[in-house]
Design an enzyme around this catalytic site. Structure first.
Site, mmCIF file in Angstrom:
data_model
loop_
_atom_site.group_PDB
_atom_site.id
_atom_site.type_symbol
_atom_site.label_atom_id
_atom_site.label_comp_id
_atom_site.label_asym_id
_atom_site.label_seq_id
_atom_site.Cartn_x
_atom_site.Cartn_y
_atom_site.Cartn_z
ATOM 1 N N ARG A 105 -5.012 -25.807 -24.746
ATOM 2 C CA ARG A 105 -4.669 -26.606 -23.559
ATOM 3 C C ARG A 105 -5.618 -27.810 -23.532
ATOM 4 N NH1 ARG A 105 -3.666 -23.615 -17.942
ATOM 5 N NH2 ARG A 105 -2.336 -25.434 -17.581
ATOM 6 N N ASN B 180 -6.645 -32.336 -11.501
ATOM 7 C CA ASN B 180 -6.438 -30.968 -10.989
ATOM 8 C C ASN B 180 -4.933 -30.728 -10.970
ATOM 9 O OD1 ASN B 180 -7.564 -28.492 -9.900
ATOM 10 N ND2 ASN B 180 -6.622 -29.063 -7.955
ATOM 11 N N ASP C 200 -10.106 -29.633 -12.884
ATOM 12 C CA ASP C 200 -10.024 -29.287 -14.315
ATOM 13 C C ASP C 200 -10.885 -30.186 -15.180
ATOM 14 O OD1 ASP C 200 -7.364 -28.106 -13.164
ATOM 15 O OD2 ASP C 200 -7.810 -27.097 -15.060
ATOM 16 N N ALA D 163 -9.663 -23.637 -15.047
ATOM 17 C CA ALA D 163 -10.583 -24.287 -15.991
ATOM 18 C C ALA D 163 -11.762 -23.400 -16.425
ATOM 19 C CB ALA D 163 -11.059 -25.615 -15.396
#
Ligand code: MRU
Length: 343
Positions: free
Chosen positions: A85, A241, A231, A46
């Site tokens: 993403r 995550n 994340d 991240a």
């Protein structure tokens, strides 16, 4: 160890798809290529995605310096990067910060040096925050700790040093870490390829396990603490995550093992009330049908491939941030410490 460099107006990314077998740096002068590098996970984790996106925004500003519709082109560049993403909020946080810098400079091509300084500040601050959370987090690590971690939340996943691995690094320096267990982390093996590599480079004792071994390890009383990255964390403490984190949390809860996540404030998204609102990336099923590019399943078999899962806050013992270690009730604590950042 650092995965991202900015030198002579060029971005360099350590190709994480090749590690640990090959140490290859790729140079980027085109923001679209950086968007692709985020998608294909040349750069991943991240905070590292956020740092790379900040520099990619500078590459766009550099390319469009002479363009007649500079502001419109920068808007389109931001949209392309944001589409790379969906789950890690650091990407959107960094892009919003870069856009705010451009706006403050009047949306003019002359903003380039201010944009580069901003991207470098994002990078520098991330490393500083990791080191701060490392020191704070090390306090919750018991002596002779045997720590289980998942995926890679290390130097490679950040501007440098790491979140969960930053805590492990700081605790190891204090003589508190006896053993780290690294889940291999299917389908893309970030635990086996990256975490095992990082810890070995630092001479921190690490034992690799497959994801399915974690429950047995806990049942045999070989884990004192589970420490993972994050994340995106919602306002109530639910967090996304790497896929498999939720199973670890359930297992840790059952076995009475403390379970912590470590994250910088750039990973907190107070605009989302709970984890059900976090967008979860679904990647190509081909990643599940193969292992390092080698087919391991019948061709054409259906495969489900969510890259992340959501762990409910109730399974969390504490949240390690650069400001403090938070304990329940998380919602008011997150609001108190990070409320001014809410969008
Ligand atoms: O798909 P990835 O490799 O980008 O996923 C990374 C993780 O899930 C990490 O745990 C998370 O980004 C935190 S990194 C400090």
């Amino acid at each position: 160890m650092e995965p991202i460099r900015w030198e002579n107006n060029t971005l360099y990314l350590l190709d994480q798809t090749k590690l640990p077998l090959e140490t290859a740096w790729i140079s980027y002068s085109n923001y679209r290529a950086v968007a692709q590098a985020i998608e294909t996970m040349v750069v991943r984790g991240a905070p590292a995605i956020g740092v790379a996106a900040g520099y990619a925004y500078c590459l766009a500003a550099q390319a469009y310096q002479e363009a007649p519709s500079f502001a419109a082109k920068m808007k389109a560049a931001k949209e392309r990067l944001a589409a790379s993403r969906p789950t890690a909020v650091n990407l959107f946080w960094a892009l919003d910060r870069m856009e705010a810098c451009l706006t403050a400079c009047g949306n003019m091509p002359t903003a380039l040096s201010a944009l580069i300084a901003e991207a470098q500040a994002i990078h520098r601050e991330d490393v500083a925050q990791n080191k701060a959370m490392g020191q704070l987090g090390a306090e919750i690590v018991p002596p002779q700790a045997r720590i289980l971690t998942h995926c890679n939340a290390g130097a490679l996943a950040t501007g440098g040093y790491g979140t969960a691995l930053g805590v492990i690094r700081a605790a190891f320096a204090q003589g508190k870490v006896a053993q780290v267990y690294a889940d291999e982390t299917r389908p893309l093996l970030q635990g086996a390829r990256l975490t095992a590599y990082e810890l070995m480079e630092d001479h921190i004792p690490v034992t690799l396990i497959t994801d399915s071994m974690a429950g047995a390890l806990m049942a045999q009383h070989k884990v004192d603490l589970v420490l993972v990255g994050c994340d995106r964390m919602a306002a109530n403490g639910d967090f996304a995550n790497k896929i498999g984190t939720y199973s670890l949390a359930v297992n840790a809860h059952y076995h009475g093992i403390p379970f912590y996540t470590a994250l910088p404030s750039s990973t907190i998204d107070l605009s989302l009330p709970n984890g059900s609102c976090i967008p979860i990336e679904e990647r190509d099923g081909g990643e599940v049908r193969t292992l390092c590019g080698i087919q391991t399943a019948p061709a054409g078999v259906e495969a489900w491939n969510p890259a992340f899962d959501v762990t409910p806050y109730k399974l969390l013992t504490g949240i390690i941030t650069e400001k403090a270690v938070l304990y329940p009730p998380f919602q008011p604590e997150l609001r108190r410490l990070f409320g001014s950042m809410a969008g």
